[in-house]
Design an enzyme around this catalytic site. Sequence first.
Site, PDB file in Angstrom:
ATOM      1  CB  SER A   1      -0.957  -0.042   1.196  1.00 52.83           C
ATOM      2  OG  SER A   1      -1.879   1.006   1.162  1.00 52.83           O
TER       3      SER A   1
ATOM      4  CG  ASP B   1      -2.926   4.073  -1.337  1.00 50.35           C
ATOM      5  OD1 ASP B   1      -3.694   3.971  -2.308  1.00 50.35           O
ATOM      6  OD2 ASP B   1      -3.002   3.341  -0.324  1.00 50.35           O
TER       7      ASP B   1
ATOM      8  CG  ASP C   1      -6.193   0.705  -0.415  1.00 49.57           C
ATOM      9  OD1 ASP C   1      -5.463   1.722  -0.409  1.00 49.57           O
ATOM     10  OD2 ASP C   1      -6.157  -0.153   0.495  1.00 49.57           O
TER      11      ASP C   1
ATOM     12  CG  ASP D   1      -3.032  -0.695  -2.141  1.00 55.64           C
ATOM     13  OD1 ASP D   1      -3.105   0.490  -1.789  1.00 55.64           O
ATOM     14  OD2 ASP D   1      -3.577  -1.623  -1.511  1.00 55.64           O
TER      15      ASP D   1
END
Length: 453
Positions: A104, A241, A245, A243
């Site tokens: 992440s 960010d 999400d 990843d």
Amino acid sequence: MSTLFGTDGVRGLANGLLTAELAMQLAQAAAVVLGHDRNTNGTRPRAVVARDPRASGEFIAAAVEAGLSSSGIDVYDAGVLPTPAAAYLVADLDADFGVMISASHNPAPDNGIKFFARGGQKLPDDVEDAIEEQMGNEPQRPVGADVGRIQRFSDAEDRYIVHLLGTLPHRLDGIRVVLDCAHGAASGCSPEVFKDAGADVIVIGAEPDGHNINDGVGSTHLGPLKAAVVKHGADLGIAHDGDADRCLAVDHEGNEVDGDQIMAILAVALKASGKLTDDVLVATVMSNLGLKIALRNAGISIRETAVGDRYVLEAMRDGGFNLGGEQSGHVIFADYATTGDGVLTGLQLAAQVALTGRSLKQLATVMTKLPQVLINVKGVDRTRVHDSEALAAAVTVAEAQLGDTGRVLLRPSGTEPVVRVMVEAGDEATAESIAEHLAQVVRSELALELVTE
């Protein structure tokens, strides 16, 4: 209770905690718990595997796919894609489970492995415990035609993009957007979907080299996005960010629009269109009090949860609610996704600008953020937060001083000797003064040396 899984899968330094051997063992265990034990249709279980562009993701993905296929799981390798894309594709393909390899917003040397159950759902604690327990058993080792196969999921990104476009209430023609992809998993699909939606797109932070993910860009470093929005005269900026999400935004003047403001805008819009389930938004206790005040004025109530998107998701599922999220930019549209989706959130936010003809700055005025001060008090006994009479008395005095214009929240860390003191007030000086006083009470009353005497 699992000691390997954290709040969002298994995460740590690649080749430190997270080795190729551990990745393979996790995959072999998940093959049993999420694959063979739950597959009842007589076919070989299937899993979707995706990753963000960290260099270590290459060997970790290889180890995961080897562990799965050697355990009799057919693997669909989706390549580099956002976490919410992996979750969506598990459901879209009707796969038995999915694996996302990402850390992440963490720095590039870190990495992580998280699993999704059938339907793209996050795993409850008991299933993570079962996977960790299974790691102590011999893995399944089929032979011959029972060995799993690995194939490239060639249309994975296209499926995800078509899905996102199908959620839009309005096209983005005439809207100029700057996208900061954090040199992460959204670097390919986010610019493409915004362009397909009709937006004039300027892209920064979309040149991943395996080592630059989240490095000075993305939702944790908004400076470059703010500058680019102003420089290019854009209507808004969207920051992901690593990843993708989560999503934070910037208005045309370069002002930050955080997750609370985004949720306020979208909740009001959904209510106006009759699509906000029970006129409820799910948010954590860390959301700004200004969000609750704004939504109350709009006829929307808030269901509060503990900090963490998994708790938001649980409350949404339990109550059947369709919108929730966190101040950090994890926004969950249950009608379209099973987890926070930064690309989806950015699209929905931009669509409101296009649909209403109002600037993002104007839309954000639906909520007035109260000054919020957070102090992390270190080196204290976090277990005694709710037992100290002196601390309780100090909180009572502070709450009386604030009245309806603010609030106090003391939250012990789940892993460190830290107590987080958060105070909101009508003005910055009051918030700082009360927070500093409470932090001092925490230090004096919960000091670790008092426990060891």
